[in-house]
Motif scaffolding. Structure first.
Motif, PDB file in Angstrom:
ATOM      1  N   ILE A 111      -9.356   5.537   5.370  1.00 55.39           N
ATOM      2  CA  ILE A 111      -8.002   5.970   5.007  1.00 55.39           C
ATOM      3  C   ILE A 111      -7.607   7.096   5.955  1.00 55.39           C
ATOM      4  O   ILE A 111      -8.053   8.235   5.801  1.00 55.39           O
ATOM      5  CB  ILE A 111      -7.926   6.451   3.543  1.00 55.39           C
ATOM      6  CG1 ILE A 111      -8.386   5.341   2.594  1.00 55.39           C
ATOM      7  CG2 ILE A 111      -6.495   6.884   3.211  1.00 55.39           C
ATOM      8  CD1 ILE A 111      -8.472   5.774   1.142  1.00 55.39           C
ATOM      9  N   VAL A 131      -7.388   7.112  -5.083  1.00 52.58           N
ATOM     10  CA  VAL A 131      -7.586   6.032  -4.105  1.00 52.58           C
ATOM     11  C   VAL A 131      -8.512   4.941  -4.633  1.00 52.58           C
ATOM     12  O   VAL A 131      -8.522   3.832  -4.110  1.00 52.58           O
ATOM     13  CB  VAL A 131      -8.057   6.539  -2.715  1.00 52.58           C
ATOM     14  CG1 VAL A 131      -7.043   7.511  -2.121  1.00 52.58           C
ATOM     15  CG2 VAL A 131      -9.439   7.156  -2.774  1.00 52.58           C
ATOM     16  N   PRO A 134       4.814   1.131  -3.665  1.00 50.46           N
ATOM     17  CA  PRO A 134       3.994   0.199  -2.867  1.00 50.46           C
ATOM     18  C   PRO A 134       4.705  -0.381  -1.640  1.00 50.46           C
ATOM     19  O   PRO A 134       4.054  -0.727  -0.660  1.00 50.46           O
ATOM     20  CB  PRO A 134       3.625  -0.902  -3.865  1.00 50.46           C
ATOM     21  CG  PRO A 134       3.673  -0.221  -5.199  1.00 50.46           C
ATOM     22  CD  PRO A 134       4.804   0.777  -5.087  1.00 50.46           C
ATOM     23  N   GLN A 184       6.753   1.324   0.191  1.00 51.81           N
ATOM     24  CA  GLN A 184       6.961   2.481   1.064  1.00 51.81           C
ATOM     25  C   GLN A 184       8.436   2.738   1.356  1.00 51.81           C
ATOM     26  O   GLN A 184       8.826   3.088   2.468  1.00 51.81           O
ATOM     27  CB  GLN A 184       6.171   2.332   2.361  1.00 51.81           C
ATOM     28  CG  GLN A 184       4.693   2.224   2.141  1.00 51.81           C
ATOM     29  CD  GLN A 184       3.896   2.024   3.413  1.00 51.81           C
ATOM     30  OE1 GLN A 184       4.419   2.125   4.515  1.00 51.81           O
ATOM     31  NE2 GLN A 184       2.607   1.754   3.263  1.00 51.81           N
ATOM     32  N   GLU A 218      -5.581   2.994  -6.679  1.00 54.11           N
ATOM     33  CA  GLU A 218      -4.400   2.549  -5.934  1.00 54.11           C
ATOM     34  C   GLU A 218      -4.756   2.312  -4.478  1.00 54.11           C
ATOM     35  O   GLU A 218      -5.610   3.007  -3.923  1.00 54.11           O
ATOM     36  CB  GLU A 218      -3.290   3.608  -5.991  1.00 54.11           C
ATOM     37  CG  GLU A 218      -2.767   3.904  -7.371  1.00 54.11           C
ATOM     38  CD  GLU A 218      -1.856   2.826  -7.909  1.00 54.11           C
ATOM     39  OE1 GLU A 218      -1.345   1.995  -7.126  1.00 54.11           O
ATOM     40  OE2 GLU A 218      -1.650   2.811  -9.139  1.00 54.11           O
ATOM     41  N   GLN A 219      -4.079   1.366  -3.870  1.00 51.18           N
ATOM     42  CA  GLN A 219      -4.279   1.137  -2.440  1.00 51.18           C
ATOM     43  C   GLN A 219      -3.450   2.160  -1.665  1.00 51.18           C
ATOM     44  O   GLN A 219      -2.229   2.213  -1.812  1.00 51.18           O
ATOM     45  CB  GLN A 219      -3.865  -0.276  -2.053  1.00 51.18           C
ATOM     46  CG  GLN A 219      -4.774  -1.346  -2.598  1.00 51.18           C
ATOM     47  CD  GLN A 219      -4.372  -2.703  -2.058  1.00 51.18           C
ATOM     48  OE1 GLN A 219      -3.201  -3.052  -1.992  1.00 51.18           O
ATOM     49  NE2 GLN A 219      -5.375  -3.478  -1.659  1.00 51.18           N
ATOM     50  N   VAL A 220      -4.128   2.958  -0.862  1.00 52.21           N
ATOM     51  CA  VAL A 220      -3.474   3.997  -0.069  1.00 52.21           C
ATOM     52  C   VAL A 220      -3.704   3.691   1.401  1.00 52.21           C
ATOM     53  O   VAL A 220      -4.841   3.591   1.853  1.00 52.21           O
ATOM     54  CB  VAL A 220      -4.020   5.395  -0.443  1.00 52.21           C
ATOM     55  CG1 VAL A 220      -3.427   6.468   0.459  1.00 52.21           C
ATOM     56  CG2 VAL A 220      -3.724   5.707  -1.911  1.00 52.21           C
ATOM     57  N   GLU A 221      -2.607   3.549   2.127  1.00 49.60           N
ATOM     58  CA  GLU A 221      -2.680   3.227   3.560  1.00 49.60           C
ATOM     59  C   GLU A 221      -3.048   4.431   4.400  1.00 49.60           C
ATOM     60  O   GLU A 221      -3.790   4.329   5.374  1.00 49.60           O
ATOM     61  CB  GLU A 221      -1.325   2.679   4.015  1.00 49.60           C
ATOM     62  CG  GLU A 221      -1.249   2.348   5.479  1.00 49.60           C
ATOM     63  CD  GLU A 221       0.123   1.826   5.854  1.00 49.60           C
ATOM     64  OE1 GLU A 221       0.678   2.350   6.843  1.00 49.60           O
ATOM     65  OE2 GLU A 221       0.631   0.916   5.185  1.00 49.60           O
ATOM     66  N   MET A 238       0.838  -1.196   0.000  1.00 45.49           N
ATOM     67  CA  MET A 238       0.000   0.000   0.000  1.00 45.49           C
ATOM     68  C   MET A 238       0.874   1.248   0.000  1.00 45.49           C
ATOM     69  O   MET A 238       1.959   1.257   0.550  1.00 45.49           O
ATOM     70  CB  MET A 238      -0.918  -0.002   1.215  1.00 45.49           C
ATOM     71  CG  MET A 238      -1.933  -1.128   1.202  1.00 45.49           C
ATOM     72  SD  MET A 238      -3.035  -1.080   2.624  1.00 45.49           S
ATOM     73  CE  MET A 238      -4.234   0.090   2.055  1.00 45.49           C
ATOM     74  N   ARG A 239       0.353   2.291  -0.560  1.00 46.93           N
ATOM     75  CA  ARG A 239       1.084   3.547  -0.690  1.00 46.93           C
ATOM     76  C   ARG A 239       0.706   4.534   0.425  1.00 46.93           C
ATOM     77  O   ARG A 239      -0.342   4.404   1.032  1.00 46.93           O
ATOM     78  CB  ARG A 239       0.787   4.184  -2.041  1.00 46.93           C
ATOM     79  CG  ARG A 239       1.240   3.345  -3.212  1.00 46.93           C
ATOM     80  CD  ARG A 239       0.828   3.996  -4.516  1.00 46.93           C
ATOM     81  NE  ARG A 239       1.103   3.160  -5.654  1.00 46.93           N
ATOM     82  CZ  ARG A 239       2.238   3.168  -6.343  1.00 46.93           C
ATOM     83  NH1 ARG A 239       3.210   3.974  -5.995  1.00 46.93           N
ATOM     84  NH2 ARG A 239       2.403   2.380  -7.383  1.00 46.93           N
TER      85      ARG A 239
END
Length: 142
Positions: free
Chosen positions: A85, A44, A20, A22, A47-50, A1-2
């Motif tokens: 998020i 979002v 991804p 980090q 892309e998967q955003v943490e 996750m980004r």
């Protein structure tokens, strides 16, 4: 996750993102602040955003700058619309100064700097994200 970072400005906002894993922060875009929420919503969704790290605009003496109220409104809207998020503040003092210095030291000509005003915003967001990542490493050690 980004992880995303935002250097929120009155007119333009710089955005940076990690890879991804980090490991590295890089500039993503500079967008019109009026289009920021929609830009991030699209991002979002793809892309998967943490988490999102947003620059906390502070004066050198530690008091909030005039932009703080706008940033707080954006953060409140984000938290309401995307509670899964997390979004957090991180001190952004001097990121613009460092961004200007980085641009000058990179050899970009004065005319190019004038023509690409968004470059400072993207680099500021990248510096903000890199600093935040370093602070997280430091906190894990201690």
């Amino acid at each position: 996750m980004r992880i995303l970072s935002i250097d929120y400005g009155k007119k333009r906002t710089g955005i940076a993102v990690t890879d991804p894993l980090q490991l590295i922060a890089g500039g993503l875009a500079t967008v019109s602040t009026s289009e920021l929420f929609e830009f991030l919503a699209r991002y979002v969704a793809q892309e998967q955003v943490e988490r999102i790290v947003v620059g906390k605009p502070m004066q050198p003496n530690g008091s909030p700058s005039e932009n703080m109220a706008r940033v707080e409104q954006f953060v409140a809207r984000w938290r309401k619309q995307y509670p899964s998020i997390p979004i957090e503040y991180y001190d952004e003092r001097y990121t613009s100064v460092l961004a200007h210095r980085t641009i000058i030291e990179s050899g970009i000509r004065k005319k190019e700097r004038r023509d690409n005003k968004g470059l400072v915003d993207t680099i500021s967001a990248t510096i903000l994200l890199q600093d935040w990542m370093e602070s997280q490493k430091y906190n894990r050690i201690f």
